[in-house]
Write an enzyme that holds these catalytic residues in place. Structure first.
Site, mmCIF file in Angstrom:
data_model
loop_
_atom_site.group_PDB
_atom_site.id
_atom_site.type_symbol
_atom_site.label_atom_id
_atom_site.label_comp_id
_atom_site.label_asym_id
_atom_site.label_seq_id
_atom_site.Cartn_x
_atom_site.Cartn_y
_atom_site.Cartn_z
ATOM 1 N N ASP A 60 6.779 3.948 3.731
ATOM 2 C CA ASP A 60 7.270 2.571 3.744
ATOM 3 C C ASP A 60 8.795 2.626 3.839
ATOM 4 O OD1 ASP A 60 8.109 3.364 1.255
ATOM 5 O OD2 ASP A 60 7.009 1.834 0.156
ATOM 6 N N SER A 61 9.436 1.468 3.907
ATOM 7 C CA SER A 61 10.883 1.454 4.134
ATOM 8 C C SER A 61 11.670 1.559 2.835
ATOM 9 C CB SER A 61 11.275 0.158 4.831
ATOM 10 O OG SER A 61 11.111 -0.926 3.926
ATOM 11 N N ASP A 114 12.699 -4.213 5.685
ATOM 12 C CA ASP A 114 12.474 -5.669 5.677
ATOM 13 C C ASP A 114 12.705 -6.220 4.282
ATOM 14 O OD1 ASP A 114 10.269 -4.460 4.454
ATOM 15 O OD2 ASP A 114 8.945 -6.109 4.978
ATOM 16 N N ASP A 245 -3.211 -0.453 3.293
ATOM 17 C CA ASP A 245 -2.929 0.475 2.195
ATOM 18 C C ASP A 245 -3.030 -0.313 0.911
ATOM 19 O OD1 ASP A 245 -0.150 -0.829 2.712
ATOM 20 O OD2 ASP A 245 0.015 0.094 0.744
ATOM 21 N N CYS A 283 -23.925 5.830 -4.272
ATOM 22 C CA CYS A 283 -22.750 6.546 -3.768
ATOM 23 C C CYS A 283 -23.060 8.032 -3.755
ATOM 24 C CB CYS A 283 -21.557 6.257 -4.681
ATOM 25 S SG CYS A 283 -20.052 7.142 -4.228
ATOM 26 N N CYS A 285 -20.671 10.392 -3.431
ATOM 27 C CA CYS A 285 -19.413 11.120 -3.629
ATOM 28 C C CYS A 285 -19.635 12.247 -4.640
ATOM 29 C CB CYS A 285 -18.301 10.167 -4.067
ATOM 30 S SG CYS A 285 -18.201 9.878 -5.842
ATOM 31 N N CYS A 288 -20.278 10.964 -8.261
ATOM 32 C CA CYS A 288 -21.584 10.336 -8.517
ATOM 33 C C CYS A 288 -22.729 11.349 -8.436
ATOM 34 C CB CYS A 288 -21.805 9.173 -7.551
ATOM 35 S SG CYS A 288 -20.696 7.797 -7.892
ATOM 36 N N HIS A 314 -14.017 8.730 -7.105
ATOM 37 C CA HIS A 314 -15.105 7.804 -6.769
ATOM 38 C C HIS A 314 -14.558 6.561 -6.052
ATOM 39 C CE1 HIS A 314 -18.330 5.005 -6.688
ATOM 40 N NE2 HIS A 314 -17.502 4.134 -7.269
HETATM 41 ZN ZN LIG Z 1 -19.120 7.804 -6.221
#
Ligand SMILES: [Zn+2]
Length: 340
Positions: A60-61, A114, A245, A283, A285, A288, A314
């Site tokens: 970012d700036s 900015d 983001d 999930c 992941c 999980c 997660h």
């Molecule tokens: Zn998960």
């Protein structure tokens, strides 16, 4: 884009981010400028090399952080003088200096300097803020074009650093339009919509995106900064937003808030004390697959460092999973549209 404020997506190692499929992460210019310093990072070959992230990076700036230092800053046409939140030392960011710092950090994408207009802002205030943002966009881009070759890396494929402009204008659609048109004339490599998610009601965020997005070229990346909740990012992506983001998945994780396919789950709640189920049954992941809600709650209660790490992994998997699904369905739509 997971946010890596100080050269780290808090509590999550780079190899884990890779395994989760993160393609790009964000670094904060303000923080890296103050510590360890952009010249130090330049000497070490740039941010990619310093943090060992051989994938895409965006900085970012620095403007957003500087403007958050309400008590410690002074704005003029030239730029912003501010005091470090670390030691009170005095610094200034001008558009040229912000871009100079970003070139030294050497991310793939830099942002024009900015002024993020606060909310609420009355019309004269939003107009004045926009005047600064548009003048600073011009100066940022001129400096960038003259100095981009000083980036501390070279890509054998010939890729070079890019600079995105940021549309401001408060919550006034005509100011947003004016800003977008001016930035498009300047011909940035991509365009961001900034100044959203600053406390305004959600419908207003949506309105501003819906009004601004069609004014930005479709063949360049369109980025909405600082959003959002899981359902929001899905909605915005389906509207045509290419990049977003947000610190939310990682920040919420460190406070014990998990985003799941069944809604938000506060892992601190007593009801999970002996819950053997995974954080999110749908999930897959690594968290999980391996750990129970009871264990995650225990780590949080005990103040263990692993707590922030597992919760963040997660939540990032959940966010990246949303984007993966959106990409797949857009791909399908475009294929069926072309008869493939
Ligand atoms: Zn998960």
């Amino acid at each position: 884009m997971p946010v890596g404020t100080q050269g780290t997506v808090k509590a999550v190692p780079q190899d884990t981010l890779e395994a989760l499929g993160a393609q790009i992460i964000l670094g904060n210019t303000y923080h890296l400028y103050l510590r360890p310093g952009h010249e130090a990072i330049r000497r070490m070959g740039g941010l990619h090399k310093f943090i060992s992230w051989p994938h895409a990076l965006l900085t970012d700036s620095g403007g957003f952080q500087v403007f958050s230092l309400n008590e410690l800053r002074k704005v003029s046409d030239d730029g912003v003088r501010f005091r470090s939140h670390l030691d009170g030392s005095s610094h200034s960011f001008t558009p040229e200096h912000s871009v100079e710092v970003q070139i030294a950090l050497g991310a793939d994408i830099s942002m024009a300097f900015d002024e993020c207009t606060e909310y609420p802002a009355d019309r004269p205030r939003a107009e004045e803020s926009l005047r600064l943002t548009m003048a600073w966009a011009r100066r940022s881009l001129d400096y960038f074009r003259a100095h981009r070759h000083l980036v501390p890396w070279s890509d054998p494929k010939g890729c070079c650093m890019q600079c995105f402009g940021i549309v401001q204008g408060g919550m006034y659609t005509d100011l947003r339009r004016q800003c977008a048109e001016r930035l498009v004339e300047m011909d940035f490599d991509g365009y961001a919509i900034g100044g959203l998610s600053v406390g305004e009601p959600r419908e207003l965020t949506l309105d501003m995106i819906a009004e601004t997005l069609p004014l930005l070229p479709k063949d360049k990346p369109r980025y909405v900064m600082g959003v959002g909740y899981p359902d929001e990012i899905e909605q915005y992506a389906r509207m045509g937003v290419d990049m977003m983001d947000c610190v939310l998945p990682t920040r919420a994780a460190r406070h014990g808030l998990l985003f799941t396919s069944e809604g938000r789950l506060n892992i601190k709640n007593k009801q999970y004390a002996e819950d053997q189920g995974p954080p999110d049954p749908f999930c897959d992941c690594p968290v999980c697959r391996r750990y129970s809600r009871a264990y995650l709650r225990h780590l949080m209660q005990a103040g263990e460092a692993l707590s922030g790490t597992l919760n963040s992994i997660h939540n990032l998997a959940f966010y990246l999973g949303i984007m993966k699904r959106v990409r797949a369905s857009l791909h399908e739509t475009s294929h069926s549209a072309t008869g493939n």
